[in-house]
Write an enzyme that holds these catalytic residues in place. Sequence first.
Site, short mmCIF file in Angstrom:
data_model
loop_
_atom_site.label_atom_id
_atom_site.label_comp_id
_atom_site.label_asym_id
_atom_site.label_seq_id
_atom_site.Cartn_x
_atom_site.Cartn_y
_atom_site.Cartn_z
N GLU A 341 -2.61 5.17 8.03
CA GLU A 341 -4.06 5.87 7.98
C GLU A 341 -4.31 5.96 9.26
OE1 GLU A 341 -6.51 3.10 4.41
OE2 GLU A 341 -5.88 2.35 6.79
C1 NAG Z 1 -6.75 -0.08 3.35
C2 NAG Z 1 -5.68 -0.60 4.69
C3 NAG Z 1 -6.45 -2.08 5.30
C4 NAG Z 1 -8.25 -2.59 4.67
C5 NAG Z 1 -7.31 -2.34 3.01
C6 NAG Z 1 -8.35 -2.89 2.36
C7 NAG Z 1 -3.65 -0.77 4.29
C8 NAG Z 1 -1.95 -0.47 5.09
N1 NAG Z 1 -4.46 -0.06 5.20
O1 NAG Z 1 -6.94 1.03 3.30
O2 NAG Z 1 -7.00 -1.18 6.93
O3 NAG Z 1 -7.81 -2.98 5.19
O4 NAG Z 1 -7.00 -0.61 2.75
O5 NAG Z 1 -8.10 -3.19 1.74
O6 NAG Z 1 -3.41 -1.30 3.47
#
Ligand code: NAG
Length: 534
Positions: A341
């Site tokens: 992200e």
């Molecule tokens: C994703 C984000 C993470 C976040 C999570 C919550 C990943 C690799 N990145 O958007 O930073 O805490 O969801 O479910 O999962």
Amino acid sequence: MKTFCIRSLFFASLTLLLIACSKEKKERISMPTTDLSKVSLIPKPLKTIPTNSAFALDQFTAIYTSKDATGFEEVGTFLADKLKDKINLTIPVNTEGANTVERVIYINQSDSTDLALPESYQLYINQDSIIINSNTAEGAFRGIQTLRQLVPIESNDTLALQKIWPIPSGKIIDNPNFAYRGSMLDVARHFFSVDDVKKYIDLLSYYKINVLHLHLSDDQGWRIEIKSWPKLTAIGGSTEVGGESGGFYTQEDYKEIVRYAYERYMTIIPEIDMPGHTNAASVSYPFLNGNGKTPKLYEGMRVGFSTFDTHKDTVYSFIDDVVREISAITPGPYFHVGGDESHVTKKKDYIYFINKVEKIVQKHGKRMIGWDEVAIADIDSTSISQWWASEENAKKAVDKGMQIIVSPAKKAYLDMEYDTLSKFGLHWAAYIPVDTAYIWTPEEYGIPMENILGVEAPLWSETISNIDELEYLAFPRIIGYSELSWSIKENRNWDDYKVRLADQAPFLDRMDVKYYPSALIDWKKSDFTYETIK
Ligand code: NAG
């Protein structure tokens, strides 16, 4: 002379009487008929062959471990400690003299070719002996987790009075389907103490999970001491989501976590998330973000708004220091660089950044892992991609010959809510009830089997702030992920699994795990409703 003769006669007959009594004692233990294949083991072993009698675990039992076999004695001691905790039975651990005791648990180093993988083990349970064979102490360690699960907490009435715990007899041949069986804990959004992490590690190792990935930095917090950049923790570690006071691990704390995990044959993988998810670092050292502004500490739950400046040399020397210091206290082979992200980093800058960071990680002797986005960079096949969101990125990684850690958010994210009544969690990817968490196959997403390193279940901590809440989201789903990664597809079946899972409740209760309740009780009691336990 006469007195002497009478005396010897007396002692001789006493000895005979004692032998007769002890024989009688042995014979008097009438053991129940058992069925090893019906015991609720998780993860399900590769092969189980029952022989219907039982081993009587009692005070006349001793553990013997192979002499001069590295780590075997420690595995024996670990087993003895856990049995003491579970049934309050003290069992000696020795390396010599096994033939002088009545019942023996051998933990034996064997070079049999059947024990091909380091974690392979065989468990033979006979009436008078239990033998665990393995090539390595790691395999023996996995074997004793199976044995621990075979020890009943309450033995049946008559045996309980005699303090005898029957272990069903037979043979177990076992090895893992995937070498990497992991969980991730986000200690950045909310901080978890060393003791909390140790409790989690201990529970995971009972289910043969062998990797704990620690998400050590994010926008909301930097959680590990870096001696050459002290403000990272002094400033960046001072808050967390919701504005509470946060926290961080000193390098000594981190070493203690690593040591505790190592004793349980578990690898710790440190993650420093970059170039996005870096607000806490940039608050501590504003040169890192390159926009000339000092950001504020962030206590919310948004993602994708921060980035490192990918053009500055000083940013790379900062990263070099961080990777060097953490790698020096991390015995495992991996370093996770995040990479997810990075919405405000330009694509070409992102690729340039990941390419450079991969080299830094390699320079410090580690293999790079990144979230699936890293596959768009020019990375080499020794690096690993953790597939969480984009199937397209997973495919790119396969094309590059990379290994993949399978963590699809829709199936494997422990921070997803169970259902609309869940007390904690998010649901942006899905609701993941306990059956959905289990009923899928990592092998069937089009990723060739040889590219799958294993399965990992990430637990992001935006909505949880203490160990009880952590356990609510992790348990019981993590138990299913352990089976998904250890047991072969042919041995996985929901109807069979759900009964075995329900039987984990006494263990979880004894360990004071605050698991999500309906999941375990639901299937046992037909009159159960969620409202009755809420
Ligand atoms: C994703 C984000 C993470 C976040 C999570 C919550 C990943 C690799 N990145 O958007 O930073 O805490 O969801 O479910 O999962």
